[in-house]
Design a protein around this motif. Structure first.
Motif, PDB file in Angstrom:
ATOM      1  N   ARG A   2       0.852  -1.186   0.000  1.00  0.00           N
ATOM      2  CA  ARG A   2       0.000   0.000   0.000  1.00  0.00           C
ATOM      3  C   ARG A   2       0.886   1.233   0.000  1.00  0.00           C
ATOM      4  NH1 ARG A   2      -3.241   2.237   4.934  1.00  0.00           N
ATOM      5  NH2 ARG A   2      -3.752   4.210   4.022  1.00  0.00           N
ATOM      6  N   ILE A   3       0.522   2.205  -0.813  1.00  0.00           N
ATOM      7  CA  ILE A   3       1.273   3.452  -0.825  1.00  0.00           C
ATOM      8  C   ILE A   3       0.365   4.578  -0.358  1.00  0.00           C
ATOM      9  CG2 ILE A   3       2.957   2.745  -2.560  1.00  0.00           C
ATOM     10  CD1 ILE A   3       1.356   4.204  -4.656  1.00  0.00           C
ATOM     11  N   ASN A   4       0.932   5.524   0.337  1.00  0.00           N
ATOM     12  CA  ASN A   4       0.168   6.624   0.912  1.00  0.00           C
ATOM     13  C   ASN A   4       0.111   7.764  -0.104  1.00  0.00           C
ATOM     14  OD1 ASN A   4      -1.252   8.166   2.700  1.00  0.00           O
ATOM     15  ND2 ASN A   4       0.544   8.794   3.876  1.00  0.00           N
ATOM     16  N   ILE A   5      -0.948   7.771  -0.874  1.00  0.00           N
ATOM     17  CA  ILE A   5      -1.119   8.780  -1.914  1.00  0.00           C
ATOM     18  C   ILE A   5      -2.614   9.037  -2.073  1.00  0.00           C
ATOM     19  CG2 ILE A   5      -1.173   7.096  -3.785  1.00  0.00           C
ATOM     20  CD1 ILE A   5       0.493   9.062  -5.448  1.00  0.00           C
ATOM     21  N   TRP A  12      -0.789  11.368  -7.680  1.00  0.00           N
ATOM     22  CA  TRP A  12      -1.398  10.097  -8.079  1.00  0.00           C
ATOM     23  C   TRP A  12      -1.513  10.008  -9.596  1.00  0.00           C
ATOM     24  CZ3 TRP A  12      -6.386   9.224 -10.228  1.00  0.00           C
ATOM     25  CH2 TRP A  12      -6.822   7.899 -10.200  1.00  0.00           C
ATOM     26  N   HIS A  83      -7.786   3.152  -1.319  1.00  0.00           N
ATOM     27  CA  HIS A  83      -6.345   2.932  -1.154  1.00  0.00           C
ATOM     28  C   HIS A  83      -5.722   2.626  -2.501  1.00  0.00           C
ATOM     29  CE1 HIS A  83      -6.057   3.050   3.174  1.00  0.00           C
ATOM     30  NE2 HIS A  83      -7.044   2.198   3.298  1.00  0.00           N
ATOM     31  N   THR A  84      -4.448   2.899  -2.599  1.00  0.00           N
ATOM     32  CA  THR A  84      -3.686   2.589  -3.802  1.00  0.00           C
ATOM     33  C   THR A  84      -2.592   1.605  -3.429  1.00  0.00           C
ATOM     34  OG1 THR A  84      -4.154   4.766  -4.730  1.00  0.00           O
ATOM     35  CG2 THR A  84      -2.297   3.567  -5.667  1.00  0.00           C
ATOM     36  N   TYR A  85      -2.455   0.577  -4.252  1.00  0.00           N
ATOM     37  CA  TYR A  85      -1.444  -0.457  -4.029  1.00  0.00           C
ATOM     38  C   TYR A  85      -0.497  -0.508  -5.210  1.00  0.00           C
ATOM     39  CZ  TYR A  85      -4.220  -2.070  -0.125  1.00  0.00           C
ATOM     40  OH  TYR A  85      -4.898  -2.137   1.066  1.00  0.00           O
ATOM     41  N   LEU A  86       0.781  -0.669  -4.912  1.00  0.00           N
ATOM     42  CA  LEU A  86       1.822  -0.801  -5.922  1.00  0.00           C
ATOM     43  C   LEU A  86       2.428  -2.183  -5.787  1.00  0.00           C
ATOM     44  CD1 LEU A  86       3.526   0.635  -8.117  1.00  0.00           C
ATOM     45  CD2 LEU A  86       5.059   1.372  -6.287  1.00  0.00           C
ATOM     46  N   ASP A  88       5.009  -4.880  -5.576  1.00  0.00           N
ATOM     47  CA  ASP A  88       6.339  -4.648  -5.015  1.00  0.00           C
ATOM     48  C   ASP A  88       7.465  -5.489  -5.616  1.00  0.00           C
ATOM     49  OD1 ASP A  88       5.424  -6.979  -3.877  1.00  0.00           O
ATOM     50  OD2 ASP A  88       6.011  -6.477  -1.839  1.00  0.00           O
ATOM     51  N   GLY A  91       7.468  -3.072  -9.264  1.00  0.00           N
ATOM     52  CA  GLY A  91       6.942  -1.715  -9.166  1.00  0.00           C
ATOM     53  C   GLY A  91       6.307  -1.218 -10.450  1.00  0.00           C
ATOM     54  N   ILE A  94      -0.108  -1.067 -10.697  1.00  0.00           N
ATOM     55  CA  ILE A  94      -0.741  -0.248  -9.672  1.00  0.00           C
ATOM     56  C   ILE A  94      -2.245  -0.540  -9.676  1.00  0.00           C
ATOM     57  CG2 ILE A  94      -1.080   1.726 -11.209  1.00  0.00           C
ATOM     58  CD1 ILE A  94      -0.440   3.543  -8.814  1.00  0.00           C
TER      59      ILE A  94
END
Length: 120
Positions: A2-5, A12, A83-86, A88, A91, A94
């Motif tokens: 999860r990325i905080n954006i 974004w 939420h946005t997920y990248l 891993d 990378g 998304i």
């Protein structure tokens, strides 16, 4: 991961230009019914050469996301958050989720912890 954006923010939007989004998978495989229809068109969209036409249904979907989350929270008795997920590993992928429940997030964290601990 999860990325905080904040979804919809300039940060974004810029990130989405450099990643393959979940909603773009069909185009990347050449099976999309919408524009972009294939990988060539998708690359053109990412480079700003081709524009995507946003119809009223797409605009309504964006406009009603918050209300739909509220109704889901009432119906299911849980909170849903965008939420946005990248992905891993590389990378590249998304996924921007309109809303995910806290219980699903907890289960995902457990799965992610197990997955990382069993990597060869």
């Amino acid at each position: 991961m999860r990325i905080n954006i904040e979804q919809g923010s300039q940060e974004w939007l810029s990130l989405r230009q450099t990643k393959l989004g979940a909603s773009e998978i069909a185009a990347s495989l050449g099976v999309s019914k919408f524009t972009p229809k294939n990988l060539k068109e998708l690359v053109e969209v990412k480079k700003g050469i081709r524009k995507v036409f946003y119809n009223q249904a797409m605009r309504d979907g964006n406009n009603y996301e918050a209300r739909a989350r509220e109704l889901a929270e009432i119906h299911f008795g849980e909170m849903f958050e965008p939420h946005t997920y990248l992905e891993d590993e590389r990378g590249v992928l998304i996924a921007s989720l309109d809303g995910i429940s806290m219980s699903v997030q907890s289960g995902y964290r457990d799965w992610e912890t197990d997955r990382k601990s069993t990597r060869l």
